[in-house]
Motif scaffolding. Sequence first.
Motif, mmCIF file in Angstrom:
data_model
loop_
_atom_site.group_PDB
_atom_site.id
_atom_site.type_symbol
_atom_site.label_atom_id
_atom_site.label_comp_id
_atom_site.label_asym_id
_atom_site.label_seq_id
_atom_site.Cartn_x
_atom_site.Cartn_y
_atom_site.Cartn_z
ATOM 1 N N GLY A 211 -20.302 -15.097 -84.145
ATOM 2 C CA GLY A 211 -18.960 -14.542 -84.092
ATOM 3 C C GLY A 211 -18.638 -13.793 -82.819
ATOM 4 N N SER A 212 -19.658 -13.384 -82.064
ATOM 5 C CA SER A 212 -19.398 -12.673 -80.813
ATOM 6 C C SER A 212 -18.907 -13.612 -79.716
ATOM 7 N N MET B 200 -11.422 -6.069 -71.688
ATOM 8 C CA MET B 200 -12.328 -6.160 -70.540
ATOM 9 C C MET B 200 -13.580 -6.952 -70.909
ATOM 10 N N ARG B 201 -13.952 -7.891 -70.043
ATOM 11 C CA ARG B 201 -15.177 -8.640 -70.252
ATOM 12 C C ARG B 201 -16.366 -7.692 -70.115
ATOM 13 N N PRO B 202 -17.300 -7.686 -71.054
ATOM 14 C CA PRO B 202 -18.416 -6.749 -70.973
ATOM 15 C C PRO B 202 -19.391 -7.103 -69.855
ATOM 16 N N ARG B 203 -19.888 -6.087 -69.204
ATOM 17 C CA ARG B 203 -20.960 -6.292 -68.227
ATOM 18 C C ARG B 203 -22.312 -6.312 -68.926
ATOM 19 N N VAL B 204 -22.396 -5.573 -70.036
ATOM 20 C CA VAL B 204 -23.628 -5.511 -70.830
ATOM 21 C C VAL B 204 -23.267 -5.586 -72.301
ATOM 22 N N ILE B 205 -24.049 -6.328 -73.065
ATOM 23 C CA ILE B 205 -23.940 -6.313 -74.522
ATOM 24 C C ILE B 205 -25.258 -5.796 -75.075
ATOM 25 N N PHE B 206 -25.158 -4.711 -75.836
ATOM 26 C CA PHE B 206 -26.326 -4.140 -76.499
ATOM 27 C C PHE B 206 -26.414 -4.675 -77.922
ATOM 28 N N PHE B 207 -27.640 -4.817 -78.391
ATOM 29 C CA PHE B 207 -27.885 -5.263 -79.764
ATOM 30 C C PHE B 207 -28.779 -4.263 -80.480
ATOM 31 N N ASP B 208 -28.528 -4.095 -81.767
ATOM 32 C CA ASP B 208 -29.503 -3.497 -82.658
ATOM 33 C C ASP B 208 -30.656 -4.497 -82.803
ATOM 34 N N ALA B 209 -31.769 -4.071 -83.368
ATOM 35 C CA ALA B 209 -32.930 -4.958 -83.490
ATOM 36 C C ALA B 209 -33.064 -5.497 -84.919
ATOM 37 N N VAL B 210 -33.691 -4.717 -85.816
ATOM 38 C CA VAL B 210 -33.945 -5.183 -87.183
ATOM 39 C C VAL B 210 -32.618 -5.287 -87.947
ATOM 40 N N ALA C 271 -12.235 -15.472 -75.888
ATOM 41 C CA ALA C 271 -10.840 -15.040 -75.937
ATOM 42 C C ALA C 271 -10.510 -14.139 -74.760
ATOM 43 N N LEU C 272 -11.461 -13.327 -74.325
ATOM 44 C CA LEU C 272 -11.235 -12.483 -73.148
ATOM 45 C C LEU C 272 -11.046 -13.326 -71.905
#
Length: 241
Positions: free
Chosen positions: A230-231, A1-11, A237-238
Motif C-alpha cells: 500500500g505504500s 513531498m516525496r520522501p528522502r527516507v522511509i523508516f520502518f518498524d521491525a517486528v 501518486a506524489l
Amino acid sequence: MRPRVIFFDAVGTLFRVRGSVGQAYSQAAAAYGVSVDPQALDRAFAQAFASAPPPACAGLLGSSLLAWERAWWRQVVRQTFAGVGSLAAFGEERFEAFFARLFEYFAGADPWELYPETLPVLQALQGEGIRLGVISNFDSRLPKVLQALQLEGYFSSLTLSTQVGHAKPDPRIFQAALETQGIPPAAAWHIGDSYREDYQGAKAAGLRALWLDREGKDSACQERIENLWGSLPLLNALERN
C-alpha cells in the motif's frame, strides 16, 4: 513531498514471529522438561509484555546496555511463565539456562519469517532512490536478526529504543533517527503496525505516518495501509502531482 527516507518498524511490519511466541516458548521449555500449553503462553506473554516498562534506558553503553536488555527480557519471560503457573517447574538454575538459550534463539533467523511483500517493496523503494531506515523498540539483537533474514543491506540506519534511551511513541526516538539521516521531519515517512507507537508517535514527531493495519482494525484512518504494498501507490501518486 516525496520522501528522502522511509523508516520502518521491525517486528509486525517487516517480519513476524513464526507460528507464535507461545509456540516458541513452549518448544524451548520442553527441552528443559517443562510442558506448557502454547496458547496459554501467548496470553500470558501478551500480559507480561504490555505491563513491562518501556524498553529504553538512557545512558548505558556496551556491556552495561546488553546486561540491561537481558534483564528486561528475563523479567518478561519470568512473568510469562509465572502467569501460567510454570515458573517453579524450572527451578532457578534451569530457568537461567533456559532463558539464555531462548534469548539467543531470538537473535537468529529460525523464530522469524518475512511478510511475503517485504523484499519486493524494499527493492522497489531502493530502486526509486529512497533511503530506508528502521526505528524499533527492539534491542541490540536486531542487527543480527536483520542479517539472518538478509535484510541488513536495505537499511542505512537502525534506531533502537534501548540504544537511544527513548521508546516509541516518544518523539525523541524519531528525532534521533532523523538526526542519523540528516533530514528534517517533513522529508521522512514512517511505516509501522502499532497505531499508538508508530502512527501517532511518528505524526507527533512531524513525520508522514502510515499505519500498517494488517488486521483491518480501523478502515476510517486516512493514512492506513493493509500491507506494505500500500505504500507504493501513495509514492506513485506524489510523482503525478
